[in-house]
Design a protein around this motif. Structure first.
Motif, short mmCIF file in Angstrom:
data_model
loop_
_atom_site.label_atom_id
_atom_site.label_comp_id
_atom_site.label_asym_id
_atom_site.label_seq_id
_atom_site.Cartn_x
_atom_site.Cartn_y
_atom_site.Cartn_z
N VAL A 71 1.85 11.93 11.20
CA VAL A 71 1.23 13.21 11.51
C VAL A 71 0.44 13.71 10.30
N THR A 72 1.03 13.56 9.10
CA THR A 72 0.33 13.96 7.89
C THR A 72 -0.95 13.17 7.70
N ALA A 73 -0.87 11.86 7.90
CA ALA A 73 -2.05 11.01 7.78
C ALA A 73 -3.11 11.40 8.81
N ALA A 74 -2.67 11.89 9.97
CA ALA A 74 -3.60 12.29 11.01
C ALA A 74 -4.34 13.58 10.64
N PHE A 75 -3.62 14.55 10.02
CA PHE A 75 -4.33 15.80 9.73
C PHE A 75 -5.05 15.77 8.38
N ILE A 76 -4.75 14.77 7.52
CA ILE A 76 -5.56 14.61 6.31
C ILE A 76 -6.75 13.74 6.68
N GLY A 77 -7.66 14.32 7.44
CA GLY A 77 -8.86 13.63 7.87
C GLY A 77 -10.10 14.30 7.29
N VAL A 102 -6.39 6.44 2.88
CA VAL A 102 -6.36 7.90 2.87
C VAL A 102 -5.45 8.40 1.76
N PHE A 103 -4.30 7.79 1.61
CA PHE A 103 -3.37 8.22 0.58
C PHE A 103 -3.86 7.86 -0.81
N ALA A 137 -12.29 6.20 5.92
CA ALA A 137 -10.93 5.83 6.28
C ALA A 137 -10.23 6.96 7.03
N ALA A 138 -10.37 8.18 6.49
CA ALA A 138 -9.73 9.33 7.12
C ALA A 138 -10.29 9.58 8.51
N GLY A 139 -11.62 9.46 8.63
CA GLY A 139 -12.26 9.72 9.92
C GLY A 139 -11.90 8.71 10.98
N LEU A 140 -11.88 7.43 10.62
CA LEU A 140 -11.58 6.40 11.61
C LEU A 140 -10.12 6.46 12.04
N THR A 141 -9.21 6.75 11.12
CA THR A 141 -7.81 6.90 11.47
C THR A 141 -7.63 8.03 12.49
N SER A 142 -8.25 9.17 12.21
CA SER A 142 -8.14 10.32 13.11
C SER A 142 -8.90 10.08 14.41
#
Length: 397
Positions: free
Chosen positions: A10-16, A145-146, A279-284
């Motif tokens: 969830v954290t990885a999803a909102f850090i977009g 992302v991290f 990276a952040a955009g594609l994950t989200s």
């Protein structure tokens, strides 16, 4: 790391891209004045995500299924309509922000236009969802992302944040002129409505422990640690922007958004920032359509399998809507900010349904909400609703 679990996704999803751009604009435009809004967002995220995941853990149901079960007749139809429209509209806007953010990163290090990158990224995301192998790539993207997040934290330390101004921003609760939409966006980029559905569904599909009480406790720790980590990252981004832009009275633009990383990365700041946004955009961009499919399918009492035709149709609709919105020619930073603000405005609708479900003893048993949880949840709904109402009234008066 044993205490980290589903909430880390969830954290990885909102850090977009939304978090990166919104926190950058907040710090660059208002310095540390909105730190209090960031802290409020972190508390709200923990409270609501803990509720949603506790529901999934105790009942074995996703949030949409649980909400549907609380109503019957006409009221059930109205609730289904609200959930479907809220998540559908919210995720379409959010998806536009995801694609725009990722494309913004790629266009910054290439000569290809942003709109073309939007279509390419949508095609890649669609292909990954259809193949069912997106999880492997998602793990790699989360790692990127991290890595970007680590750089922001280190940069914040190197830049030397103004601790006095930070503490003032934490307790002043100031609302600078023109900052209402930014505050709503800060809430919307952290307390993401679709993450409530995603978290509940992920936890509901887990193998149940013999000790439910311990599982609920571990879930609470997992949620607290993960949300805390995400909030620290957001604060680092805001602090970097406050130092690089607000303190120097430099306007935040698409072309100079990577400038905040210069103290650590020098000439490589632009490339690294672009890679992180991608990276952040594609994950989200993968997660948002999936969450919408889980939410809408659950509300409609349809199957939630990846190979189900209706399930596929839902996430594909969100994907197409995101591409259309992202291709309208709206300025990239404005589009992403709008997406976050939309999430903030939709949040009260979903939060109310969540609280209603968590107060049903027949559904939750001894794990139903207590007075403290209801008070916090109610305060969150009132505050976010008041912000949204104020913003709407200000548009006409």
């Amino acid at each position: 790391m044993k205490k980290f679990g589903p909430a880390l996704l969830v954290t990885a999803a909102f850090i977009g891209p939304g978090t990166v751009t919104t926190a950058t604009l907040a710090g660059g435009s208002y310095g540390y004045a909105l730190v209090w809004a960031l802290v409020f967002s972190a508390i709200a995220t923990f409270v609501l995500q803990e509720m949603a995941s506790r529901l999934g853990l105790v009942t074995g149901k996703g949030l949409a299924e649980a909400i549907r079960g609380q109503f019957s007749g006409i009221s059930q139809l109205l609730v289904i309509g609200l959930v479907v429209s809220a998540i559908g509209i919210g995720n379409a806007a959010y998806q536009a922000g995801n694609l725009t953010g990722a494309a913004l990163g790629l266009s910054a290090i290439s000569k290809i236009e942003l709109t073309i990158w939007v279509w390419i990224l949508a095609a890649v995301s669609t292909g990954l969802l259809i193949s069912g192998k997106y999880k492997v790539i998602e793990i790699a993207l989360i790692a990127l992302v991290f890595l970007m997040s680590l750089v922001f934290v280190i940069t914040m330390i190197m830049a030397g944040p103004d601790l006095s101004a930070l503490m003032t921003g934490l307790v002043s609760f100031s609302v600078p002129s023109g900052s209402t939409l930014m505050i709503i966006a800060l809430v919307g980029t952290t307390v993401v409505p679709y993450n409530l559905f995603l978290h509940a569904s992920i936890v509901a599909k887990q193998t149940k422990s013999d000790n439910l009480q311990q599982s609920v406790f571990d879930n609470r720790i997992d949620t607290g640690l993960s949300v805390g980590l995400g909030s620290l990252i957001t604060l680092a981004i805001l602090s970097c922007a406050a130092t690089a832009f607000f303190a120097t009275q430099t306007q935040v633009e698409t072309s100079n958004i990577a400038h905040q990383l210069t103290p650590l990365l020098g000439n490589y700041a632009n490339f690294f920032f672009a890679s992180g946004l991608f990276a952040a955009g594609l994950t989200s961009a993968i997660t948002a359509p999936l969450a919408a499919a889980y939410a809408v399918s659950g509300a409609m009492n349809w199957p939630t399998q990846l190979d189900n035709k209706r399930f596929k149709a839902i996430w594909l609709t969100v994907m197409i809507a995101g591409v259309v919105f992202a291709s309208l020619g709206i300025k990239p930073l404005a589009a992403i900010l709008f997406a976050q603000a939309t999430n903030g405005l939709l949040l009260p609708v979903i939060a109310v349904f969540l609280i209603v479900a968590l107060n049903n003893r027949a559904l939750m048993g001894e794990y139903k909400n207590g007075i403290f949880s209801n008070t916090l949840g109610g305060a969150i709904v009132v505050f976010v609703s008041a912000l949204g109402l104020y913003k709407l009234i200000s548009l006409f008066f």
